[in-house]
Design a protein around this motif. Structure first.
Motif, PDB file in Angstrom:
ATOM      1  N   ALA A  28      30.285-126.031 -16.286  1.00  0.00           N
ATOM      2  CA  ALA A  28      30.311-126.672 -14.970  1.00  0.00           C
ATOM      3  C   ALA A  28      31.115-125.827 -13.990  1.00  0.00           C
ATOM      4  CB  ALA A  28      30.920-128.071 -15.066  1.00  0.00           C
ATOM      5  N   PHE A  29      30.504-125.502 -12.852  1.00  0.00           N
ATOM      6  CA  PHE A  29      31.163-124.775 -11.774  1.00  0.00           C
ATOM      7  C   PHE A  29      31.453-125.754 -10.640  1.00  0.00           C
ATOM      8  CE2 PHE A  29      29.457-121.263 -14.076  1.00  0.00           C
ATOM      9  CZ  PHE A  29      30.186-120.137 -13.713  1.00  0.00           C
ATOM     10  N   SER A  30      32.718-125.844 -10.237  1.00  0.00           N
ATOM     11  CA  SER A  30      33.118-126.697  -9.118  1.00  0.00           C
ATOM     12  C   SER A  30      33.282-125.844  -7.871  1.00  0.00           C
ATOM     13  CB  SER A  30      34.449-127.396  -9.431  1.00  0.00           C
ATOM     14  OG  SER A  30      34.347-128.173 -10.613  1.00  0.00           O
ATOM     15  N   ARG A  31      32.734-126.324  -6.754  1.00  0.00           N
ATOM     16  CA  ARG A  31      32.848-125.543  -5.515  1.00  0.00           C
ATOM     17  C   ARG A  31      34.284-125.539  -5.023  1.00  0.00           C
ATOM     18  NH1 ARG A  31      29.924-126.831   0.229  1.00  0.00           N
ATOM     19  NH2 ARG A  31      31.383-128.564   0.127  1.00  0.00           N
ATOM     20  N   LEU A  32      34.810-124.324  -4.808  1.00  0.00           N
ATOM     21  CA  LEU A  32      36.149-124.166  -4.256  1.00  0.00           C
ATOM     22  C   LEU A  32      36.122-124.384  -2.749  1.00  0.00           C
ATOM     23  CD1 LEU A  32      38.719-121.439  -5.217  1.00  0.00           C
ATOM     24  CD2 LEU A  32      38.315-121.998  -2.822  1.00  0.00           C
ATOM     25  N   GLY A  33      35.185-123.744  -2.063  1.00  0.00           N
ATOM     26  CA  GLY A  33      35.117-123.912  -0.612  1.00  0.00           C
ATOM     27  C   GLY A  33      34.186-122.904   0.012  1.00  0.00           C
ATOM     28  N   GLU A  34      34.541-122.521   1.243  1.00  0.00           N
ATOM     29  CA  GLU A  34      33.701-121.595   2.001  1.00  0.00           C
ATOM     30  C   GLU A  34      34.569-120.792   2.946  1.00  0.00           C
ATOM     31  OE1 GLU A  34      29.884-121.760   5.109  1.00  0.00           O
ATOM     32  OE2 GLU A  34      30.298-123.435   3.756  1.00  0.00           O
ATOM     33  N   SER A  35      34.337-119.493   2.984  1.00  0.00           N
ATOM     34  CA  SER A  35      35.059-118.582   3.863  1.00  0.00           C
ATOM     35  C   SER A  35      36.564-118.670   3.592  1.00  0.00           C
ATOM     36  CB  SER A  35      34.717-118.872   5.326  1.00  0.00           C
ATOM     37  OG  SER A  35      35.219-117.862   6.170  1.00  0.00           O
ATOM     38  N   GLU A  36      37.378-118.565   4.666  1.00  0.00           N
ATOM     39  CA  GLU A  36      38.832-118.552   4.498  1.00  0.00           C
ATOM     40  C   GLU A  36      39.459-119.936   4.551  1.00  0.00           C
ATOM     41  OE1 GLU A  36      42.838-117.069   6.930  1.00  0.00           O
ATOM     42  OE2 GLU A  36      40.838-116.672   7.737  1.00  0.00           O
ATOM     43  N   THR A  37      38.936-120.816   5.394  1.00  0.00           N
ATOM     44  CA  THR A  37      39.683-122.027   5.729  1.00  0.00           C
ATOM     45  C   THR A  37      39.182-123.317   5.090  1.00  0.00           C
ATOM     46  OG1 THR A  37      38.329-122.311   7.733  1.00  0.00           O
ATOM     47  CG2 THR A  37      40.389-121.073   7.951  1.00  0.00           C
ATOM     48  N   TYR A  38      37.922-123.360   4.641  1.00  0.00           N
ATOM     49  CA  TYR A  38      37.418-124.629   4.117  1.00  0.00           C
ATOM     50  C   TYR A  38      37.598-124.711   2.608  1.00  0.00           C
ATOM     51  CZ  TYR A  38      34.505-128.513   2.773  1.00  0.00           C
ATOM     52  OH  TYR A  38      34.068-129.697   2.227  1.00  0.00           O
ATOM     53  N   ILE A  39      38.302-125.764   2.148  1.00  0.00           N
ATOM     54  CA  ILE A  39      38.456-126.047   0.735  1.00  0.00           C
ATOM     55  C   ILE A  39      37.742-127.362   0.446  1.00  0.00           C
ATOM     56  CG2 ILE A  39      40.071-126.475  -1.160  1.00  0.00           C
ATOM     57  CD1 ILE A  39      40.249-123.659  -0.024  1.00  0.00           C
ATOM     58  N   ASP A  40      36.854-127.351  -0.533  1.00  0.00           N
ATOM     59  CA  ASP A  40      36.152-128.570  -0.914  1.00  0.00           C
ATOM     60  C   ASP A  40      37.188-129.599  -1.376  1.00  0.00           C
ATOM     61  OD1 ASP A  40      34.715-130.547  -2.553  1.00  0.00           O
ATOM     62  OD2 ASP A  40      33.011-129.181  -2.420  1.00  0.00           O
ATOM     63  N   PRO A  41      37.192-130.804  -0.786  1.00  0.00           N
ATOM     64  CA  PRO A  41      38.212-131.802  -1.130  1.00  0.00           C
ATOM     65  C   PRO A  41      38.138-132.300  -2.573  1.00  0.00           C
ATOM     66  CG  PRO A  41      36.530-132.771   0.276  1.00  0.00           C
ATOM     67  CD  PRO A  41      36.281-131.293   0.279  1.00  0.00           C
ATOM     68  N   THR A  42      37.029-132.040  -3.264  1.00  0.00           N
ATOM     69  CA  THR A  42      36.903-132.497  -4.647  1.00  0.00           C
ATOM     70  C   THR A  42      37.171-131.377  -5.656  1.00  0.00           C
ATOM     71  OG1 THR A  42      34.517-132.001  -4.756  1.00  0.00           O
ATOM     72  CG2 THR A  42      35.159-134.187  -3.952  1.00  0.00           C
ATOM     73  N   PHE A  43      37.484-130.177  -5.171  1.00  0.00           N
ATOM     74  CA  PHE A  43      37.585-129.051  -6.089  1.00  0.00           C
ATOM     75  C   PHE A  43      38.637-129.253  -7.172  1.00  0.00           C
ATOM     76  CE2 PHE A  43      39.899-125.150  -7.257  1.00  0.00           C
ATOM     77  CZ  PHE A  43      38.946-124.616  -8.109  1.00  0.00           C
TER      78      PHE A  43
END
Length: 211
Positions: A28-43
């Protein structure tokens, strides 16, 4: 074990990881985020709970070619993974997509050069990461039309390829340069996977039986 690899994010909501484990998911791969500033709140929760459930776990992050520098994106990735307890047994994937954010206007050279520098920064950091556990996750259109892979082909082909090619027949993805035919690790064959313990559709991949 059903040989399925899943990529999840906040869009799947609360996940019952014990049920996911019982359904036989192999990774299972959990999304960390996107680019520099967005972090997935469920990561953090997904990454932690998948490991507690006994599922081999990884993280994936959406690469941006222009909205932030490779150095800044690497800093965010490294710091977030450290806080989550990432080890050299965990895997990490860079999603490269020509349809997100600033990637829509990036040149092929910008995509290739900034991806190369981002991966190099991650490798050179003090993150306990094994290069054998790094993946590039990309769709067929991006691979064919939006990245000058040839600028760093010797380096990039050392990173495992995870093609996104949503189809069931034939039961393998197209060959992706600079990787050789059949040299894929995972194949994301559907965006409508069904896994017990997860509400709604799931990005679902097969493991290459020859790898």
């Amino acid at each position: 074990m059903n040989n399925n690899v899943i990529a999840i994010s906040r869009f799947q909501g609360t996940i019952e990881w014990d049920k996911v484990k019982k359904d036989g998911v192999s990774m299972a791969f959990s999304r960390l985020g996107e680019s520099e500033t967005y972090i997935d709140p469920t990561f953090s929760e997904n990454f932690r709970k998948s490991r507690v459930a006994g599922i081999p776990s990884g993280a994936w992050h959406i690469f941006r070619a222009k909205s932030s520098t490779p150095e800044a994106q690497a800093r965010t990735i490294v710091n977030t993974l450290k806080e989550a307890g990432f080890t050299n047994k965990n895997a990490f994937a860079f999603e490269v997509n020509n349809k997100v954010g600033s990637n829509k206007t990036a040149t092929k050279n910008e995509m290739a050069n900034n991806l190369y520098h981002l991966i190099q920064h991650i490798i050179d950091s003090d993150l306990p990461i094994c290069t054998n556990n790094l993946y590039i996750k990309t769709n067929i259109d991006t691979r064919k039309n939006s990245v000058a892979w040839e600028l760093h082909d010797d380096f990039l082909r050392k990173i495992k390829i995870w093609p996104e090619h949503w189809r069931t027949q034939p039961d393998y993805p197209d060959t992706l340069y600079p990787w050789e035919k059949g040299n894929w690790s995972f194949w994301e064959y559907s965006s409508h996977g069904t896994i017990k313990g997860i509400n709604g559709d799931v990005l679902i991949s097969k493991v290459n039986p020859q790898r």
